[in-house]
Design an enzyme around this catalytic site. Structure first.
Site, PDB file in Angstrom:
ATOM      1  N   GLY B  71       0.839  -1.197   0.000  1.00 14.36           N
ATOM      2  CA  GLY B  71       0.000   0.000   0.000  1.00 14.36           C
ATOM      3  C   GLY B  71       0.872   1.245   0.000  1.00 14.36           C
ATOM      4  O   GLY B  71       0.577   2.233  -0.676  1.00 14.36           O
ATOM      5  N   THR B  72       1.951   1.185   0.744  1.00 14.93           N
ATOM      6  CA  THR B  72       2.887   2.309   0.793  1.00 14.93           C
ATOM      7  C   THR B  72       3.449   2.611  -0.589  1.00 14.93           C
ATOM      8  O   THR B  72       3.523   3.765  -1.005  1.00 14.93           O
ATOM      9  CB  THR B  72       4.028   2.009   1.789  1.00 14.93           C
ATOM     10  OG1 THR B  72       3.495   2.083   3.111  1.00 14.93           O
ATOM     11  CG2 THR B  72       5.165   2.993   1.665  1.00 14.93           C
ATOM     12  N   ASN B 151      -6.927   4.789   9.107  1.00 11.20           N
ATOM     13  CA  ASN B 151      -6.567   3.534   9.760  1.00 11.20           C
ATOM     14  C   ASN B 151      -6.523   3.643  11.276  1.00 11.20           C
ATOM     15  O   ASN B 151      -6.801   2.683  11.980  1.00 11.20           O
ATOM     16  CB  ASN B 151      -5.215   3.052   9.223  1.00 11.20           C
ATOM     17  CG  ASN B 151      -4.172   4.158   9.216  1.00 11.20           C
ATOM     18  OD1 ASN B 151      -4.428   5.279   8.767  1.00 11.20           O
ATOM     19  ND2 ASN B 151      -2.997   3.857   9.710  1.00 11.20           N
ATOM     20  N   GLY B 200      -3.031  -5.925   0.040  1.00 11.53           N
ATOM     21  CA  GLY B 200      -3.548  -7.263   0.326  1.00 11.53           C
ATOM     22  C   GLY B 200      -3.522  -7.667   1.788  1.00 11.53           C
ATOM     23  O   GLY B 200      -4.391  -8.396   2.260  1.00 11.53           O
ATOM     24  N   THR B 237      10.451  -7.845 -12.008  1.00 12.14           N
ATOM     25  CA  THR B 237       9.824  -9.151 -12.194  1.00 12.14           C
ATOM     26  C   THR B 237       8.620  -9.302 -11.268  1.00 12.14           C
ATOM     27  O   THR B 237       8.724  -9.051 -10.070  1.00 12.14           O
ATOM     28  CB  THR B 237      10.847 -10.272 -11.903  1.00 12.14           C
ATOM     29  OG1 THR B 237      11.946 -10.100 -12.803  1.00 12.14           O
ATOM     30  CG2 THR B 237      10.239 -11.654 -12.100  1.00 12.14           C
ATOM     31  N   CYS B 325       5.422   7.589  22.454  1.00 12.62           N
ATOM     32  CA  CYS B 325       6.413   6.608  22.884  1.00 12.62           C
ATOM     33  C   CYS B 325       6.392   5.341  22.034  1.00 12.62           C
ATOM     34  O   CYS B 325       7.367   4.609  21.994  1.00 12.62           O
ATOM     35  CB  CYS B 325       6.181   6.243  24.335  1.00 12.62           C
ATOM     36  SG  CYS B 325       6.107   7.679  25.378  1.00 12.62           S
TER      37      CYS B 325
END
Lengths: 135, 396
Positions: B71-72, B151, B200, B237, B325
């Site tokens: 996703g990044t 998220n 995914g 690939t 933290c």
């Protein structure tokens, strides 16, 4: 989640000397909740020795473990000895802290130092007022 | 000890059916998609089949799906690649203040490259107001990127309405659907977006498998230069097993979406209703109704998230936190801060996320385990002590 070693985990899971001392001889507060950690140390001084030490800590696992370790290290020491407790020494006693926690959470020694300074300042003031009284 | 995984937002487990679908492409059908022989054919067929399944999940066409490795990557590709391709028309881009770092940091990189960036604020529930997006648009705005759902707090954004205001301006509209695709219905035509990212591992597929859907005719600069894979837009690939896994997970998500969401939202609602009843001074973060099915996010006042997380972990409960933290950068969640939550309260962030294996018993276990943990940390918190003193003083 940072990986803490067993010693840090032990102090986090069972922190020593947690609490407040009513009418403490010295109180030291460092940090602020915005940056994530805040500690208040309370000391009782007898005959130039730290006879009791307690603290309250807001912060992560490292911050709590550090407070606990500092309290153990300080108990029974003379004020001069206790002032020599440094963050590096605390980290060493804890057998290491994660790198990113080293600075922000390692405030315990500073808080203890402030509590000692607070005690000395009070003593100084009392001394001065006594002197003034004599005049 | 009971083990309760309530961190589906971090990643979901791989479904056994997905693993089964992937295995042949590690073992026997290991060919390179680009090869012109039987091995290549087999791999190619599998990849094209997966492409159809992923497109079906979001109401798109197979040829508009570009496979990526996360996703990044999809978000980096979209934000940077779309802006670079449009820069002759202008250099202004718009994102929301609560985007995932893969969008936010990509946008900041573009700023360093000479683009101008506007961050649209959110309200206290984390909602992006379409009017505010409209007001941020300029003649030279070339790209708008707003996530479909956040998220961390689960808030679902009015993407269709936002697309409605962006479209007339001529800017390209990208949405990060990593938190939504495979979880709630997503339809690119209905939403009216030009580009959409998905991953995914958010819906029981493998890690390392993502996709970018890009509307026909929208230009993008390739993120990875090299061969002709993915129509020359994403060289390298093809990771056939990962792509096959993504396809299988997409197919199953589409078929089971309704039942999955129903189960998760029941658990979510149970926790959201139950926790503030058991513990005082707990704030539910995010939107009360426009919310992802599995997301129950809170701020517990006067204590810090990492300490809570560690004590929960010691009781077998796995969760996330947005406290300073717990982040490597030691900064409190930009999402909570953007929603106007004070730093010291954001420090007490705790995020429970539910999924396929979650049960009502898990929620009961959390409700039973949390109060003593919170109590223990509050007993040692100077902030709580100050609060109690203040309260006492007030009562006098």
């Amino acid at each position: 989640m940072p990986v803490y070693n067993e010693k840090v985990m032990d102090h986090f899971m069972s922190p020593r000397n947690v609490g407040e001392i009513e009418n403490a001889d010295g109180v030291g507060e460092v940090g602020n909740p915005v940056c994530g950690d805040m500690m208040t140390f309370y000391i009782k001084v007898d005959n130039n020795h730290i006879s009791d030490v307690k603290y309250k800590t807001f912060g992560c696992g490292a911050a709590i473990a550090v407070s606990s370790m500092v309290s153990e290290m300080a108990k029974g020491k003379t004020l001069e000895e206790a002032k020599k407790i440094t963050p590096a020494l605390v980290a060493k006693q804890l057998e290491g802290l994660p790198k990113n926690k080293y600075h922000c959470s390692n405030l315990g020694a500073q808080a203890l130092n402030k509590a000692i300074d607070n005690y000395l300042k009070k003593q100084g003031k009392e001394g001065k007022s006594k002197k003034r009284g004599k005049k | 000890m009971r083990e309760v995984y309530l961190d589906y937002v971090a990643t979901t487990p791989l479904l056994p059916e997905v693993l089964e679908a992937m295995l042949p492409y590690f073992r026997d059908a290991y060919g390179n998609v680009q090869s012109l022989h039987n091995w290549g054919d087999k791999a190619r067929e599998a990849v094209e089949e997966a492409r159809v399944k992923v497109a079906d999940l979001i109401g798109g066409e197979a040829e508009d799906i570009i496979f990526t490795a996360s996703g990044t990557e999809s978000n980096n590709f979209a934000v940077k690649g779309l802006a670079m391709a449009q820069q002759s028309r202008g250099k202004h881009i718009v994102v929301s203040a609560i985007e995932h770092f893969s969008v936010l940091h990509s946008a900041k990189t573009l700023e360093k490259w000479g683009f101008e960036l506007t961050e649209v604020p959110v309200d206290k529930h984390g909602i992006v107001d379409p009017d505010k997006v409209a007001r941020s648009l300029r003649k030279d705005t070339i790209l708008v990127s707003i996530m479909q759902a956040n998220n961390e707090v689960g808030t679902i954004e009015p993407i269709k309405e936002i697309a409605g205001v962006v479209k007339p301006s001529g800017a390209i509209f990208h949405t990060d659907a990593v938190a939504t695709a495979g979880t709630i219905p997503v339809d690119v035509r209905e939403l009216g977006v030009d580009a959409l990212s998905l991953a995914g591992n958010q819906f029981y597929g493998p890690k390392g498998a993502g996709a970018l859907w890009l509307k026909k005719g929208v230009r993008i600069i390739p993120f990875l230069d090299g061969g002709v894979q993915e129509g020359g837009r994403r060289a390298g690939t093809e990771d056939v097993p990962a792509i096959v896994g993504l396809g299988k997970a997409a197919e199953m998500a589409k078929a089971e979406m309704g039942t999955r969401a129903k189960r998760c939202s029941a658990l979510r609602d149970k926790l959201i209703a139950g926790l503030p009843k058991r513990i005082e001074h707990v704030i539910v973060t995010g939107h009360p109704t426009q919310r992802l099915p599995g997301n129950a996010s809170f701020c517990v006042e006067f204590i810090e998230g990492e300490a809570m997380l560690m004590l929960l972990n010691s009781q077998g409960i796995a969760v996330s936190s947005g406290s300073a933290c717990t982040s490597r950068a030691l900064k409190a969640s930009h999402v909570l801060i953007a929603m106007g939550i004070p730093h010291e309260i954001a420090q007490g962030s705790l995020l429970f996320s539910f999924g396929l294996d979650s049960t009502g018993g898990d929620v009961d276990y959390v409700l039973e385990t949390m109060p003593p943990i919170v109590d223990r940390l509050r007993q040692m918190s100077p902030l709580y002590a100050k609060f109690l003193k203040k309260q006492k003083g007030g009562k006098k």
